[in-house]
Design an enzyme around this catalytic site. Sequence first.
Site, PDB file in Angstrom:
ATOM      1  N   LYS A 110      -6.442   0.612 -20.429  1.00  0.00           N
ATOM      2  CA  LYS A 110      -6.436   0.600 -21.725  1.00  0.00           C
ATOM      3  C   LYS A 110      -5.425   0.131 -22.439  1.00  0.00           C
ATOM      4  CE  LYS A 110     -10.657   2.058 -20.709  1.00  0.00           C
ATOM      5  NZ  LYS A 110     -10.733   2.051 -19.408  1.00  0.00           N
ATOM      6  N   ARG A 165       0.908  -1.275  -0.089  1.00  0.00           N
ATOM      7  CA  ARG A 165       0.117   0.019  -0.112  1.00  0.00           C
ATOM      8  C   ARG A 165       0.891   1.214  -0.103  1.00  0.00           C
ATOM      9  NH1 ARG A 165      -1.730   2.733   4.108  1.00  0.00           N
ATOM     10  NH2 ARG A 165      -1.525   1.084   5.713  1.00  0.00           N
ATOM     11  N   ASP A 213      -5.545  13.852 -18.940  1.00  0.00           N
ATOM     12  CA  ASP A 213      -5.847  12.236 -19.239  1.00  0.00           C
ATOM     13  C   ASP A 213      -5.370  12.184 -20.549  1.00  0.00           C
ATOM     14  OD1 ASP A 213      -6.928   9.863 -19.814  1.00  0.00           O
ATOM     15  OD2 ASP A 213      -8.529  10.231 -18.510  1.00  0.00           O
ATOM     16  N   TYR A 229     -14.128  11.797 -20.244  1.00  0.00           N
ATOM     17  CA  TYR A 229     -14.705  10.719 -19.728  1.00  0.00           C
ATOM     18  C   TYR A 229     -15.671  10.815 -18.747  1.00  0.00           C
ATOM     19  CZ  TYR A 229     -14.817   6.115 -17.364  1.00  0.00           C
ATOM     20  OH  TYR A 229     -15.241   5.084 -16.847  1.00  0.00           O
TER      21      TYR A 229
HETATM   22  N1  PLP Z   1      -9.914   7.887 -18.544  1.00  0.00           N
HETATM   23  C1  PLP Z   1     -10.303   7.459 -19.838  1.00  0.00           C
HETATM   24  C2  PLP Z   1     -10.151   8.431 -20.879  1.00  0.00           C
HETATM   25  C3  PLP Z   1     -11.289   6.315 -19.661  1.00  0.00           C
HETATM   26  O1  PLP Z   1     -11.641   6.032 -20.942  1.00  0.00           O
HETATM   27  C4  PLP Z   1     -11.394   5.672 -18.820  1.00  0.00           C
HETATM   28  C5  PLP Z   1     -12.228   4.359 -18.712  1.00  0.00           C
HETATM   29  O2  PLP Z   1     -12.810   3.977 -19.620  1.00  0.00           O
HETATM   30  C6  PLP Z   1     -10.968   6.096 -17.513  1.00  0.00           C
HETATM   31  C7  PLP Z   1     -10.211   7.313 -17.436  1.00  0.00           C
HETATM   32  C8  PLP Z   1     -11.052   5.297 -16.134  1.00  0.00           C
HETATM   33  O3  PLP Z   1     -10.436   4.288 -16.299  1.00  0.00           O
HETATM   34  P1  PLP Z   1     -10.692   2.933 -15.204  1.00  0.00           P
HETATM   35  O4  PLP Z   1     -11.767   2.319 -15.687  1.00  0.00           O
HETATM   36  O5  PLP Z   1      -9.207   2.221 -15.468  1.00  0.00           O
HETATM   37  O6  PLP Z   1     -10.763   3.332 -13.750  1.00  0.00           O
END
Ligand code: PLP
Length: 381
Positions: free
Chosen positions: A197, A46, A172, A100
Amino acid sequence: MKRLGLNTICAHVGQLKDEQFKGSVSPIYLSSSYEFLDVDVKRYPRYFNTPNQEHLAKKIAALEHTEAALIFGSGMAAISHMFFAFLQKGDHLVVQNTLYGGTVNFIKEEFPKYGIEYTFTNGYEVEDFEAAIKANTKLIHIETPSNPLLTITDIKAVVKLAKSKSILTSIDNTFASPVNQNPIDFGIDMVMHSATKYFGGHSDICAGAVAGKYEHIERIWNVSKNLGGSLSDMTVWMLERSMKTLGLRVKAQTNNAMKLAKWLQKHPKISKVYYPGLKSHPEHKLAKSQMKGFGAMLSFELTEDLDAYEFQKALQLIKPSMSLAGIESTVISPHLTSHALLTQEEREAVGISDQLIRFSVGIEAFKDLKKDINRAIAALA
Ligand code: PLP
């Protein structure tokens, strides 16, 4: 210092040496308990500092052209820890309106509980960010290319604006991946990823990461060890293995996406294609100036006479699937999934229609992907 090449970083940086047996891949250290006497670092899963966690973080930092990184149990853990590290009661976040859906929900549902203020921009031009800034703004968060409409934000311009007001910036970078975009080169302070991803790339890992300067990562770490949410070493190891082919996979997927976007644009049953690599994309020139490749995500709308749901059901090779960025091609209706918690009006305001299909392009042969799309369209006629 000259940087190592992309695939060299993918293949070698952060590899743990197997001193005992001289095996050629990193050993997995599954200990959840480490000696505390006479050690430089007190290790604990952790604390994000087991040998596997620490070494994979080096690969991620190198890929993002920066100093340090932390690996989390999901992309949302990465983003939430990052926000909580830089925002406290009375602070204000400026956040891009097209991003997102999970990030939107997190901000709307959690920030009020902690007295953190936020403003979603009206658009994604630098003027929209400027208009949203307040005296207590501490962080500007952007997403480019954004999910699911592939809008492009001018990274350099937002960074310049933020720096002029001593505001930190985060991005992001999930959709582009470091293969196609390195926001640190444009002055962004923190880069986060849903490692679920492209980093994972095989639709079998849930993870997240944030990369940046030591001082920023340490600040996140101070919050993260209180909140928990680190990634298990078994999964860290799998992620390291996956990331060895990140460059190869994403480049192949990006090439396929470019070909598909051009083909879809001419298709009589497709009314609109969203892909920053197309000259028709409103921010194509900007994308070209800040991306190395245009990525492997695109979205499109079928003509009104075709039902988007039935179309996805009729596909045989391309899978209708919740996540994205695996080596296999997948499609999704954002209004039923990633952006389902937004109201219809909120979706319409940013341009997410019920006809919109987000396409995560895989490594399959272009001809097979075309054939599958044509077959599904024909099945609806
Ligand atoms: N950022 C983007 C652009 C995403 O497409 C996603 C999930 O689809 C996330 C963040 C969140 O990621 P996680 O599902 O691994 O928590």
